[in-house]
Motif scaffolding. Structure first.
Motif, PDB file in Angstrom:
ATOM      1  N   GLY A   1       0.841  -1.188   0.000  1.00  0.00           N
ATOM      2  CA  GLY A   1       0.000   0.000   0.000  1.00  0.00           C
ATOM      3  C   GLY A   1       0.875   1.237   0.000  1.00  0.00           C
ATOM      4  N   TYR A   2       0.479   2.234  -0.783  1.00  0.00           N
ATOM      5  CA  TYR A   2       1.246   3.468  -0.930  1.00  0.00           C
ATOM      6  C   TYR A   2       0.473   4.624  -0.305  1.00  0.00           C
ATOM      7  CZ  TYR A   2       3.592   0.568  -4.396  1.00  0.00           C
ATOM      8  OH  TYR A   2       4.259  -0.446  -5.018  1.00  0.00           O
ATOM      9  N   PHE A   3       1.156   5.418   0.517  1.00  0.00           N
ATOM     10  CA  PHE A   3       0.527   6.520   1.251  1.00  0.00           C
ATOM     11  C   PHE A   3       1.387   7.767   1.132  1.00  0.00           C
ATOM     12  CE2 PHE A   3      -0.976   2.595   2.975  1.00  0.00           C
ATOM     13  CZ  PHE A   3      -2.317   2.817   3.243  1.00  0.00           C
ATOM     14  N   ARG A   4       0.767   8.904   0.919  1.00  0.00           N
ATOM     15  CA  ARG A   4       1.473  10.174   0.731  1.00  0.00           C
ATOM     16  C   ARG A   4       2.326  10.535   1.939  1.00  0.00           C
ATOM     17  NH1 ARG A   4       4.389  12.194  -2.137  1.00  0.00           N
ATOM     18  NH2 ARG A   4       3.035  11.576  -3.812  1.00  0.00           N
ATOM     19  N   ASP A   5       1.827  10.275   3.159  1.00  0.00           N
ATOM     20  CA  ASP A   5       2.562  10.672   4.356  1.00  0.00           C
ATOM     21  C   ASP A   5       2.241   9.722   5.505  1.00  0.00           C
ATOM     22  OD1 ASP A   5      -0.005  11.568   5.272  1.00  0.00           O
ATOM     23  OD2 ASP A   5       0.380  13.513   4.350  1.00  0.00           O
ATOM     24  N   ALA A   6       2.982   9.878   6.587  1.00  0.00           N
ATOM     25  CA  ALA A   6       2.807   9.007   7.750  1.00  0.00           C
ATOM     26  C   ALA A   6       1.417   9.179   8.364  1.00  0.00           C
ATOM     27  CB  ALA A   6       3.894   9.290   8.784  1.00  0.00           C
ATOM     28  N   GLU A   7       0.852  10.379   8.282  1.00  0.00           N
ATOM     29  CA  GLU A   7      -0.475  10.623   8.845  1.00  0.00           C
ATOM     30  C   GLU A   7      -1.536   9.783   8.136  1.00  0.00           C
ATOM     31  OE1 GLU A   7       1.602  13.205   7.870  1.00  0.00           O
ATOM     32  OE2 GLU A   7       2.292  13.606   9.917  1.00  0.00           O
ATOM     33  N   ALA A   8      -1.434   9.660   6.810  1.00  0.00           N
ATOM     34  CA  ALA A   8      -2.388   8.844   6.053  1.00  0.00           C
ATOM     35  C   ALA A   8      -2.281   7.377   6.469  1.00  0.00           C
ATOM     36  CB  ALA A   8      -2.142   8.991   4.559  1.00  0.00           C
ATOM     37  N   LEU A   9      -1.067   6.912   6.625  1.00  0.00           N
ATOM     38  CA  LEU A   9      -0.852   5.528   7.048  1.00  0.00           C
ATOM     39  C   LEU A   9      -1.396   5.308   8.459  1.00  0.00           C
ATOM     40  CD1 LEU A   9       0.326   2.824   6.245  1.00  0.00           C
ATOM     41  CD2 LEU A   9       2.546   3.648   6.973  1.00  0.00           C
TER      42      LEU A   9
END
Length: 117
Positions: A69-77
């Motif tokens: 899974g790909y996430f723009r930033d740590a907050e999204a993850l």
């Protein structure tokens, strides 16, 4: 995992770093009742997370499944990790669907791709 025969055969595009990846590898149990529906729901639900970029899925002939899974930033993850419905699915996975699994989270610092014209 969803029915891969219906999925497009192309990797998720290379994004401008930095971004994050969550690499989930799992060995399934024999009884997967209810897994397909729950997995489809998780695939729909994660798309609602701001900063979710996409996912790649693969399965080895021996049954090891791999989801990145790909996430723009740590907050999204973090938002995805703490989603109540996702957490319930994780608990059910440990109780019913997985012999074993690993999760690796990494920050991507370099990324590039190629696509034949």
């Amino acid at each position: 995992m969803s029915d891969q025969s219906e999925a497009a055969v192309a990797p998720v595009e290379a994004f401008e770093p930095p971004y994050y990846v969550a690499v989930f590898t799992a060995v399934p149990t024999e009884d997967r009742s209810g897994y397909g529906e729950t997995n489809a729901r998780m695939e729909d639900l994660v798309k609602e997370v701001p900063g979710y970029l996409g996912a790649d899925h693969a399965q080895t002939p021996g049954g090891l499944s791999i989801t990145v899974g790909y996430f723009r930033d740590a907050e999204a993850l973090t938002q995805w990790r703490s989603n109540a419905e996702h957490r319930a699915a994780q608990e059910r996975g440990r109780a019913e669907w997985y012999q074993s699994y690993t999760l690796h989270v990494a920050k991507v610092e370099r990324s590039h791709g190629f696509k034949r014209a």
